[in-house]
Structure formats: C-alpha cells, structure tokens
Scaffold this motif. Structure first.
Motif, PDB file in Angstrom:
ATOM      1  N   ALA A 181       0.831  -1.209   0.000  1.00 27.61           N
ATOM      2  CA  ALA A 181       0.000   0.000   0.000  1.00 27.61           C
ATOM      3  C   ALA A 181       0.863   1.256   0.000  1.00 27.61           C
ATOM      4  N   VAL A 182       2.007   1.199   0.691  1.00 23.20           N
ATOM      5  CA  VAL A 182       2.935   2.342   0.678  1.00 23.20           C
ATOM      6  C   VAL A 182       3.429   2.610  -0.738  1.00 23.20           C
ATOM      7  N   PHE A 183       3.859   1.565  -1.419  1.00 18.72           N
ATOM      8  CA  PHE A 183       4.376   1.728  -2.775  1.00 18.72           C
ATOM      9  C   PHE A 183       3.265   2.108  -3.750  1.00 18.72           C
ATOM     10  N   LEU A 184       2.051   1.622  -3.496  1.00 15.32           N
ATOM     11  CA  LEU A 184       0.908   2.011  -4.329  1.00 15.32           C
ATOM     12  C   LEU A 184       0.676   3.515  -4.255  1.00 15.32           C
ATOM     13  N   PHE A 185       0.785   4.070  -3.066  1.00 19.08           N
ATOM     14  CA  PHE A 185       0.624   5.522  -2.913  1.00 19.08           C
ATOM     15  C   PHE A 185       1.649   6.273  -3.747  1.00 19.08           C
ATOM     16  N   GLU A 186       2.916   5.850  -3.672  1.00 24.22           N
ATOM     17  CA  GLU A 186       3.960   6.572  -4.405  1.00 24.22           C
ATOM     18  C   GLU A 186       3.705   6.548  -5.911  1.00 24.22           C
ATOM     19  N   MET A 187       3.338   5.398  -6.451  1.00 22.90           N
ATOM     20  CA  MET A 187       3.148   5.254  -7.892  1.00 22.90           C
ATOM     21  C   MET A 187       1.840   5.890  -8.377  1.00 22.90           C
ATOM     22  N   GLY A 225      14.447   3.963  14.416  1.00 25.21           N
ATOM     23  CA  GLY A 225      13.470   2.917  14.166  1.00 25.21           C
ATOM     24  C   GLY A 225      12.775   3.075  12.828  1.00 25.21           C
ATOM     25  N   ARG A 226      12.921   2.073  11.976  1.00 24.00           N
ATOM     26  CA  ARG A 226      12.317   2.132  10.634  1.00 24.00           C
ATOM     27  C   ARG A 226      10.798   2.083  10.715  1.00 24.00           C
ATOM     28  N   ARG A 227      10.298   1.203  11.557  1.00 24.64           N
ATOM     29  CA  ARG A 227       8.846   1.083  11.713  1.00 24.64           C
ATOM     30  C   ARG A 227       8.252   2.355  12.288  1.00 24.64           C
ATOM     31  N   ARG A 228       8.938   2.958  13.244  1.00 24.87           N
ATOM     32  CA  ARG A 228       8.435   4.187  13.880  1.00 24.87           C
ATOM     33  C   ARG A 228       8.354   5.334  12.866  1.00 24.87           C
ATOM     34  N   ILE A 229       9.404   5.520  12.069  1.00 20.05           N
ATOM     35  CA  ILE A 229       9.396   6.574  11.058  1.00 20.05           C
ATOM     36  C   ILE A 229       8.320   6.296  10.005  1.00 20.05           C
ATOM     37  N   MET A 230       8.186   5.022   9.628  1.00 21.55           N
ATOM     38  CA  MET A 230       7.170   4.640   8.648  1.00 21.55           C
ATOM     39  C   MET A 230       5.768   4.984   9.139  1.00 21.55           C
ATOM     40  N   LEU A 231       5.446   4.615  10.365  1.00 17.40           N
ATOM     41  CA  LEU A 231       4.098   4.866  10.902  1.00 17.40           C
ATOM     42  C   LEU A 231       3.838   6.367  11.051  1.00 17.40           C
ATOM     43  N   THR A 232       4.856   7.112  11.443  1.00 21.11           N
ATOM     44  CA  THR A 232       4.700   8.573  11.549  1.00 21.11           C
ATOM     45  C   THR A 232       4.421   9.181  10.176  1.00 21.11           C
ATOM     46  N   GLY A 233       5.155   8.719   9.162  1.00 19.72           N
ATOM     47  CA  GLY A 233       4.927   9.218   7.808  1.00 19.72           C
ATOM     48  C   GLY A 233       3.546   8.869   7.287  1.00 19.72           C
ATOM     49  N   LEU A 234       3.054   7.674   7.593  1.00 21.69           N
ATOM     50  CA  LEU A 234       1.713   7.275   7.145  1.00 21.69           C
ATOM     51  C   LEU A 234       0.634   8.117   7.818  1.00 21.69           C
ATOM     52  N   ILE A 289      -2.194  -0.057   9.225  1.00 19.65           N
ATOM     53  CA  ILE A 289      -2.633  -1.286   9.889  1.00 19.65           C
ATOM     54  C   ILE A 289      -1.703  -2.446   9.550  1.00 19.65           C
ATOM     55  N   GLY A 290      -1.354  -2.581   8.270  1.00 22.33           N
ATOM     56  CA  GLY A 290      -0.492  -3.684   7.862  1.00 22.33           C
ATOM     57  C   GLY A 290       0.875  -3.620   8.501  1.00 22.33           C
ATOM     58  N   VAL A 291       1.494  -2.433   8.507  1.00 28.10           N
ATOM     59  CA  VAL A 291       2.824  -2.284   9.086  1.00 28.10           C
ATOM     60  C   VAL A 291       2.775  -2.448  10.605  1.00 28.10           C
ATOM     61  N   ARG A 292       1.758  -1.846  11.210  1.00 32.20           N
ATOM     62  CA  ARG A 292       1.632  -1.913  12.681  1.00 32.20           C
ATOM     63  C   ARG A 292       1.406  -3.344  13.161  1.00 32.20           C
ATOM     64  N   ALA A 293       0.574  -4.104  12.435  1.00 31.85           N
ATOM     65  CA  ALA A 293       0.232  -5.453  12.876  1.00 31.85           C
ATOM     66  C   ALA A 293       1.220  -6.500  12.383  1.00 31.85           C
ATOM     67  N   GLY A 294       1.824  -6.280  11.221  1.00 32.07           N
ATOM     68  CA  GLY A 294       2.627  -7.334  10.605  1.00 32.07           C
ATOM     69  C   GLY A 294       4.116  -7.232  10.818  1.00 32.07           C
ATOM     70  N   ILE A 295       4.610  -6.103  11.313  1.00 32.34           N
ATOM     71  CA  ILE A 295       6.054  -5.913  11.470  1.00 32.34           C
ATOM     72  C   ILE A 295       6.354  -5.560  12.921  1.00 32.34           C
ATOM     73  N   LEU A 303      -4.779   1.642   5.445  1.00 29.26           N
ATOM     74  CA  LEU A 303      -4.465   0.238   5.155  1.00 29.26           C
ATOM     75  C   LEU A 303      -2.985  -0.044   5.401  1.00 29.26           C
ATOM     76  N   ALA A 304      -2.126   0.845   4.937  1.00 25.66           N
ATOM     77  CA  ALA A 304      -0.694   0.657   5.131  1.00 25.66           C
ATOM     78  C   ALA A 304      -0.330   0.699   6.618  1.00 25.66           C
TER      79      ALA A 304
END
Length: 493
Positions: free
Chosen positions: A25-31, A81-90, A188-194, A185-186
C-alpha cells in the motif's frame, strides 16, 4: 531485548501477508499519486485559477521534497526505528490527504503536496528496507520486492484512466482524498505485521545535521535544474546557476562526509562493490526510462500527429511489460543469480535505448521494441539492484541504503529529461508545440531524437559498464576469500 515475535522470521510470503499488504500500500501511494493527479491538472488550474508556474509546482513540489528528504529520513530511520518513522509518515500522509478537502487556492494545494512529499520521504525507502528485513533468504527478498513493486506499477498503469473516470462523476479533490484510506491500510499492515525494531539493529551515532542540509540541498538543486533547462532553455543563465550550485553543494557534501566522524552517509559503505554496482544499474535504468518516456511522448503526438488517446495506447507495450513482467523476475533471478540478473537487465535497458536512437524514425514497431526492452530491463533491475544494495550494507544502514537507491533513480530521471530537453532546445528551431511543422522542423526533430537517444545510450552504457566492473570485483573478492589459506584460528590472513 528482542521479543519472540521478532526472532521468528516468516518462511514464505504467505506467512508475511499482513506486512506485505501494508508495504504494498505504501508503494501504491507513491506510484498512484502523481499519475492519477496529472489527469486533473487542467481542471485544478481552472477551478483554483492557477498560473502555469503554480500548476507546475503542484506536481513539482512533491517530487522535489520527496527526493530531497529521502536520505535524511533514511538516516533517521536507521537511528530511531524504521517502523516508527514509517508509521509517523503514514499518519502525516493521511492527514495531508484529508486536508485536500479544504483547499481553495493553488498555494494551499502546493502546501498539501509538500506535506505529502515529506510523508513519501518518510515511508517509501522504509518499504524496501522493511521488506528486505522481513526475510533471511535472498529468494524471498526478491519475491517480496517484486510483489510490492508490481502493486505500485499497477497503480501507475491504471492511474490516468481511473482519474479520468473519477473526474467525470466527482470533484478533483477525490483523487487526493483516496490516499487517506491507502494510508490507513498501510498503517494497519505495518503496525500489525512488522515487529518494532530491535535496538541492536539500530545505531546511535550523532545526527550529521550539516551533512543532512548539504545532501538535501544537492538533491533539491539537482531535481530543480532539469526543469529549469526545459522551461528556460539552455541559453538562459538560471538553469546553469542551479547546476553549478548543485555541483558545489555536492562537493561540500562529499567533503563533509569524508571528514566528520559520524557522517550521514558513510562513503566507504557506498564504495562497497555490491552497493556501487547496484546504484549504477539503477541510475542507468532511471536515466533511460525518463528520457525515453519524454522523447516517445513528443514523437508520437507532435511529430507523428497521434491524438492523446492513441499516443496513450502506443505506450501500452511498456505498461504491459512493467505490470506482467513481475511473474518472470523470480524465475529469471533464480536461473542466472542475483548479480548476473542485475547487469543483464541493465544491459537490456541500454540496448533498448540504442534501438530507439537508431531506428525509431523507421516506424512504430521499433519504438514499441525499444519500450519493451527498456521496460523489461527496468522491471528486473528495479528489484535486483535494490536488493543487492541492501545485501552490501550492514543491518543498521538498510533504510538509508534504500533511500540512496530511490534518490539515485530520482536524480538520474531528472538528468534524463534535462539531457533530452536541452538537445531538443538546441537542435529544434521555433516552438516545439506549434502544430503543422515545416519539413525542416520535422528533420530537426528527427535529428534531435537520434542525438538524444544515442547520448542517453552512451551515458547509460558507461554506468552499466562501471557497475559490471564493480560487480565482478564482488565475485573476485569472494573467490579470493574462499581460496585464501586459513590460519590456525580459522581466519584468512
């Protein structure tokens, strides 16, 4: 302390489906973002009474901020933290998307696009880094990256058509509001799956603020300069001043990174054979894809007189290969290996450029062949070169490595457009958008296409050759390590 969940890595894509859904979903947003918005630019211009310059910055502001901040946020992610920066960006992406509903001026829309660019810089490199770190096996890493990029490329392919249908029944704001549910969606997926990052896989070096400023300035100037060359022409002083400033900032950045004890980007790591070869292959693909896309679009519509709908259909071979080619990446890599797949696919990109530069004047079949070759090469190299770069870096530098890959693509894409635009401006007399070219102008355009195509071919070939030499050094080093005699402790002398 590492949790049990973090210790057990998935052994298949199915086991990691929640995480992969979020990263896709992250990559879908970029494209999807720019491709779906471009269709609405005329409508946005009318409704917001935007000038040509303001309308250009609606898309340009996002690209410049996104490209300029990736290295800085990549470095922060490897520290905090990669996950932390990712969730903040989302979270920022979702809020910025919702803010679109309240936009009433072009300036406000540009501010929203800047915020989205910041969010993209925080999330996009992390999607590659987190996908890489989900698995220990390189084969699974390739398959995961292929899946994520395929989802994004589907968004890139359907974006313009979807945007056209949406505009027929809804206001243009809907095209940006759609990013909000994608961000949810992104998230939830990152928070729950990583799992949260293991502190042992991060580093606590002091932040290189001066390096971050110089690196950002270098990339921003490098991305702005090609637009200035296209808009102002090669005879104007402004694009050359921006280029000189970019070179000066780059020199200061390199000097800073070589002398500071805690650099933003350790240049010794970038010089590693796997890393430097992967970046060279990605750079060649970015240069070729942007330059070829720019030339083909002009050729089909302005030189051959195709209407926009037919010209869009003329680009379908590229779209089909980019989307459907994902099914062949894994088997191809398994058959020839990661390193060989990287340089073979990059060589296909160069060959496609050469076909276009030499033969495109003889009919569409050669244009289609060039599009297919470049798309096929880019489809493989986009996955394999990125994985190779991350393979060549320590675990606590994977996010800035992914950011470096994306930055190389962004900068060389801008360079590809700058090269083609400058050559066209030099060789073509008169306004290129004027209908009913004279025979002399048609001949000038054909000459410009040949010169630009072959210039891109030479530059891309030089990048691929250099990358190949670096990749061979990786193999040589590995063979030397295997053949070297062991001392009594079992280590090579």
């Amino acid at each position: 302390m590492r949790t049990e969940r973090a210790n057990v890595l998935p052994l298949s894509l199915r086991e990691a489906w929640v995480a992969l859904a979020g990263l896709s979903a992250v990559f879908l947003f970029e494209m999807l973002d720019n491709s779906i918005l471009n269709v609405a630019l005329p409508t946005i211009g009318r409704e917001l009474h935007a000038s040509t310059t303001a309308l250009q910055w609606v898309t340009g502001a996002y690209a410049v901020v996104f490209g300029g901040l990736m290295l800085a946020f990549g470095a922060l992610a490897d520290r905090y933290g990669r996950r932390r920066i990712m969730l903040t960006g989302l979270a920022l992406l979702g809020l910025a998307s919702l803010a679109t509903a309240f936009v009433t001026t072009a300036e406000q829309l540009i501010a929203v696009r800047v915020a989205m660019g910041v969010a993209a810089a925080m999330t996009t490199p992390g999607s590659m880094a987190l996908a890489f770190r989900l698995f220990d096996d390189d084969g699974l890493r390739v398959r995961a990256t292929t899946l994520i990029t395929t989802v994004g490329l589907v968004g890139l392919a359907v974006g313009p058509t979807t945007g056209g249908f949406v505009l027929a029944v809804a206001p243009w704001q809907v095209l940006l509001l759609v990013n909000a549910p994608i961000a949810v969606l992104a998230f939830i997926g990152v928070r729950a799956g990583i799992a949260a990052d293991d502190p042992a896989d991060l580093h606590r070096d002091p932040v290189d603020s001066a390096g971050a400023v110089l690196g950002t300035a270098t990339i921003v100037l490098a991305l702005v300069a090609p637009t200035l060359f296209v808009n102002e022409g090669a005879g104007a002083w402004i694009p050359w001043a921006a280029t000189a400033a970019a070179v000066a900032a780059a020199a200061l950045f390199v000097l800073r990174e070589r002398t500071t004890p805690h650099p933003l980007l350790d240049l010794k790591l970038v010089a590693q054979p796997l890393v430097s070869s992967g970046l060279a292959f990605k750079a060649a693909a970015g240069l070729a894809t942007a330059g070829l896309g720019y030339l083909v679009t002009l050729q089909l519509q302005l030189d051959w007189g195709w209407p926009p709908a037919l010209a869009a259909a003329g680009l379908l071979p590229q779209v089909v290969v980019l989307v459907a080619g994902g099914a062949f990446v894994g088997p191809f890599v398994q058959r020839v290996g990661l390193d060989r797949a990287a340089w073979l696919s990059a060589a296909a990109v160069v060959f496609g450029l050469a076909v276009y530069g030499l033969l495109s004047r003889y009919g569409y079949v050669w244009v289609a062949l060039a599009l297919v070759l470049v798309a096929a090469g880019m489809r493989v190299v986009g996955v394999v070169a990125g994985v190779n770069v991350l393979r060549g870096l320590p675990k606590n530098r994977t996010t800035i490595g992914a950011a470096l890959v994306d930055t190389a693509t962004e900068v060389t894409s801008g360079a590809g457009i700058a090269v083609t635009g400058t050559i066209l401006a030099t060789l073509f007399t008169g306004a290129i958008a004027t209908p009913d070219w004279s025979p002399r102008q048609a001949a000038q355009f054909q000459e410009a296409v040949t010169v630009a195509g072959l210039t891109l071919t030479v530059v891309a070939a030089a990048l691929v050759a250099w990358g190949f030499s670096r990749a061979r050094r990786t193999t040589t080093d590995a063979e030397t390590a295997v053949d070297a005699p062991l001392d009594h402790a079992g280590a090579t002398p």
